[in-house]
Design a protein around this motif. Structure first.
Motif, mmCIF file in Angstrom:
data_model
loop_
_atom_site.group_PDB
_atom_site.id
_atom_site.type_symbol
_atom_site.label_atom_id
_atom_site.label_comp_id
_atom_site.label_asym_id
_atom_site.label_seq_id
_atom_site.Cartn_x
_atom_site.Cartn_y
_atom_site.Cartn_z
ATOM 1 N N LYS A 166 9.837 -7.375 29.731
ATOM 2 C CA LYS A 166 9.064 -6.173 29.418
ATOM 3 C C LYS A 166 8.580 -6.187 27.971
ATOM 4 C CE LYS A 166 7.265 -2.133 29.897
ATOM 5 N NZ LYS A 166 5.923 -2.024 30.524
ATOM 6 N N CYS A 167 9.434 -6.601 27.035
ATOM 7 C CA CYS A 167 9.020 -6.688 25.634
ATOM 8 C C CYS A 167 7.889 -7.700 25.469
ATOM 9 C CB CYS A 167 10.213 -7.076 24.755
ATOM 10 S SG CYS A 167 11.478 -5.806 24.599
ATOM 11 N N PHE A 168 7.999 -8.831 26.149
ATOM 12 C CA PHE A 168 6.947 -9.845 26.098
ATOM 13 C C PHE A 168 5.636 -9.280 26.640
ATOM 14 C CE2 PHE A 168 4.573 -13.365 27.986
ATOM 15 C CZ PHE A 168 4.525 -14.265 26.930
ATOM 16 N N HIS A 169 5.729 -8.528 27.729
ATOM 17 C CA HIS A 169 4.542 -7.938 28.340
ATOM 18 C C HIS A 169 3.865 -6.963 27.393
ATOM 19 C CE1 HIS A 169 2.703 -4.583 30.690
ATOM 20 N NE2 HIS A 169 2.055 -5.593 31.249
ATOM 21 N N GLU A 170 4.654 -6.145 26.687
ATOM 22 C CA GLU A 170 4.069 -5.151 25.783
ATOM 23 C C GLU A 170 3.325 -5.810 24.623
ATOM 24 O OE1 GLU A 170 7.378 -1.606 26.589
ATOM 25 O OE2 GLU A 170 7.263 -2.588 24.647
ATOM 26 N N ILE A 171 3.906 -6.876 24.059
ATOM 27 C CA ILE A 171 3.246 -7.536 22.927
ATOM 28 C C ILE A 171 2.020 -8.313 23.388
ATOM 29 C CG2 ILE A 171 3.548 -9.214 21.076
ATOM 30 C CD1 ILE A 171 6.478 -8.495 20.975
ATOM 31 N N ILE A 172 2.141 -9.014 24.506
ATOM 32 C CA ILE A 172 1.016 -9.789 25.012
ATOM 33 C C ILE A 172 -0.135 -8.876 25.430
ATOM 34 C CG2 ILE A 172 0.274 -11.223 26.957
ATOM 35 C CD1 ILE A 172 1.589 -12.759 24.711
ATOM 36 N N THR A 173 0.171 -7.694 25.946
ATOM 37 C CA THR A 173 -0.877 -6.757 26.348
ATOM 38 C C THR A 173 -1.724 -6.341 25.151
ATOM 39 O OG1 THR A 173 0.460 -5.924 28.189
ATOM 40 C CG2 THR A 173 -1.325 -4.512 27.406
ATOM 41 N N ILE A 174 -1.085 -6.174 23.995
ATOM 42 C CA ILE A 174 -1.842 -5.847 22.789
ATOM 43 C C ILE A 174 -2.809 -6.979 22.457
ATOM 44 C CG2 ILE A 174 -1.653 -5.387 20.313
ATOM 45 C CD1 ILE A 174 1.052 -4.083 20.871
ATOM 46 N N GLY A 175 -2.330 -8.218 22.540
ATOM 47 C CA GLY A 175 -3.205 -9.343 22.289
ATOM 48 C C GLY A 175 -4.293 -9.476 23.336
ATOM 49 N N TYR A 176 -3.948 -9.191 24.575
ATOM 50 C CA TYR A 176 -4.920 -9.334 25.657
ATOM 51 C C TYR A 176 -6.047 -8.316 25.537
ATOM 52 C CZ TYR A 176 -6.861 -9.783 30.340
ATOM 53 O OH TYR A 176 -7.712 -9.985 31.387
ATOM 54 N N SER A 177 -5.751 -7.121 25.019
ATOM 55 C CA SER A 177 -6.796 -6.110 24.861
ATOM 56 C C SER A 177 -7.854 -6.573 23.873
ATOM 57 C CB SER A 177 -6.184 -4.798 24.384
ATOM 58 O OG SER A 177 -5.595 -4.954 23.112
#
Length: 465
Positions: free
Chosen positions: A124-135
């Protein structure tokens, strides 16, 4: 002067020849219309300590949409009559009690369930950080970033969990033929998996966007370093004994709560610009409260074998067990108090577990250095003009917002155990010796016998026999 850099290479710039997209006004910039008032986001940014100069410097950084408030409607109605300050206090308090209750529940379920929870939190932590980059990354319609990010997460977890299983459960691995083969070639398989992802990344490179793609490639790997590596160390601490998992995490939680409480009621002096709401009063109050809490919690837990014994695999019962004869670290001993403390308390000696002395070091780190993990996360969020990593937990933000200090703490505990606690493990050495060929075992036996005879620990007559 340095070399000129192409404007199209920076995030937020439209490549030459492409159709410009509709410009969206930054939530932290004032409304350009004449006579309009500043937006709420701007006022909040100024309140949180974001200066105009900082906004100008970061104006070229792509911004991440702020997730909507997902506070349960029941809480919103119940707290509707309160000011925003006290409403936030009650929301944080209620959700904190719920999270602590859930923490106690998973501790009751045992170390293997805790290991799975750590894995879920990591993902979940990985998903939250990667989502910021993906945006940011998705706006260019470049391929494979999200797929490659999750693929690299899979590769790194395969490597770390394979190393952990081989290290702690060597007997189980050697007993099963498929596991033995995977263990023997584990590092080669891990490297091959990573190399496949590396080649996929090279094949995905798009002309005119190389710099941005390498920027996101680094984003993914730094995220893996921060999140996956630290969670792997948490699991190592857990296998050393649940007390090495529970006490450090509880000290960070206690410090977070008590620093918030002291800062809320007594805070007047700002601590650091990255987190304007943090105060010296909260920092100091949280430190002393955490020291006392760590000593008390350690005293309670050190008396139970289920907390102090390492996790081991039992060949006879084919199951994992937590049972042993507690080491001296978890046996009560008498300590003579220094003269200053003796004059204050009137006690000459005090009876403590040695682990309680180590808990002072753990709680001190959680109070003094641990918060810098939160400051680091605050700087990261300010760089992208977001309040939280996500809105998973109302009043608290995302999972990463709750575990930003835990990862730094996990590294310290692992280093502390390796430096001051852990010694050679005879049972682990015996397991590895039994996996050798008979001629290798005989060679080690004769070498050990000769060494003990030379040291005088084994009589020469017995050695000759």
């Amino acid at each position: 002067m340095g070399p000129r850099v192409s404007r199209s290479a920076w995030p937020g710039r439209v490549p030459r020849g492409a159709k410009p997209r509709a410009t969206r006004r930054s939530p932290t910039s004032p409304d350009p219309r004449p006579g309009s008032r500043c937006s709420d986001s701007e006022l909040k940014a100024e309140k949180d300590g974001v200066s105009d100069n900082e906004s100008k410097v970061d104006s070229g950084v792509p911004e991440v949409p702020v997730p909507p408030d997902d506070t349960p409607e029941v809480l919103n109605k119940a707290l509707s009559g309160l000011s925003s300050r006290w409403k936030n206090w009650w929301v944080r308090g209620i959700l904190t009690l719920a999270m602590i209750s859930f923490f106690f529940f998973i501790i009751y379920l045992g170390p293997m369930v805790l290991m799975m929870i750590v894995l879920c939190v990591q993902i979940k932590c990985f998903h939250e950080i990667i989502t910021i980059g993906y945006s940011v990354y998705h706006s260019y319609d470049l391929p494979w970033f999200r797929t490659l990010s999750w693929y690299f997460l899979l590769c790194v977890n395969y490597f770390f969990y394979g190393e952990t299983v081989t290290d702690y459960f060597f007997t189980l691995v050697q007993r099963e033929e498929p596991l033995r083969i995977l263990s023997k070639y584990h590092r080669f398989i891990s490297f091959a998996l990573y190399l496949t992802g590396f080649c996929m990344f090279v094949l995905s490179l798009v002309k005119k966007h190389y710099r941005l793609q390498f920027y996101m490639f680094g984003w993914t790997h730094v995220t893996l370093l921060i999140v996956v590596t630290q969670s792997h160390l948490i699991i190592h601490n857990l296998f050393e004994g649940m007390i090495w998992f529970i006490v450090p995490i509880s000290c960070v939680i206690c410090n977070d709560i008590m620093a918030y409480m002291f800062g809320f009621f007594f805070g007047r002096t700002p601590l650091i610009k990255l987190s304007p709401k943090k105060t010296w009063e909260g920092f100091i109050g949280g430190f002393f409260a955490t020291i006392v809490f760590g000593i008390m919690l350690s005293y309670v837990m050190a008396g139970y074998r289920c907390f102090v014994c390492p996790v081991e695999f039992n060949n006879d019962s084919n199951s994992f067990q937590v049972d042993c004869e507690p080491s001296e670290l978890f046996q009560l001993q008498d300590y003579t108090l220094p003269g200053v403390l003796e004059s204050v308390t009137g006690w000459t000696t005090v009876r403590l577990y040695p682990f309680q002395i180590h808990s002072i070091a753990l709680s001190s780190f959680a109070s003094i250095v641990g918060p810098f993990g939160g400051f680091f996360a605050s700087g990261f969020k300010r760089a992208f003009k977001i309040k939280d990593f996500a809105n998973t937990i109302p009043g608290h933000g995302g999972i990463m917002d709750r575990f930003d200090c835990q990862y730094l703490m996990a590294t310290f505990v692992n280093v502390y155990i390796a430096s001051f606690i852990r010694g050679p493990n005879p049972s682990k050495l015996i397991q590895q010796l039994l996996a050798l060929r008979p001629d290798q075992q005989l060679y080690i036996f004769n070498s050990l016998k000769a060494h003990l005879t030379e040291k005088g620990l084994l009589p020469a007559v017995e050695a000759a026999a």
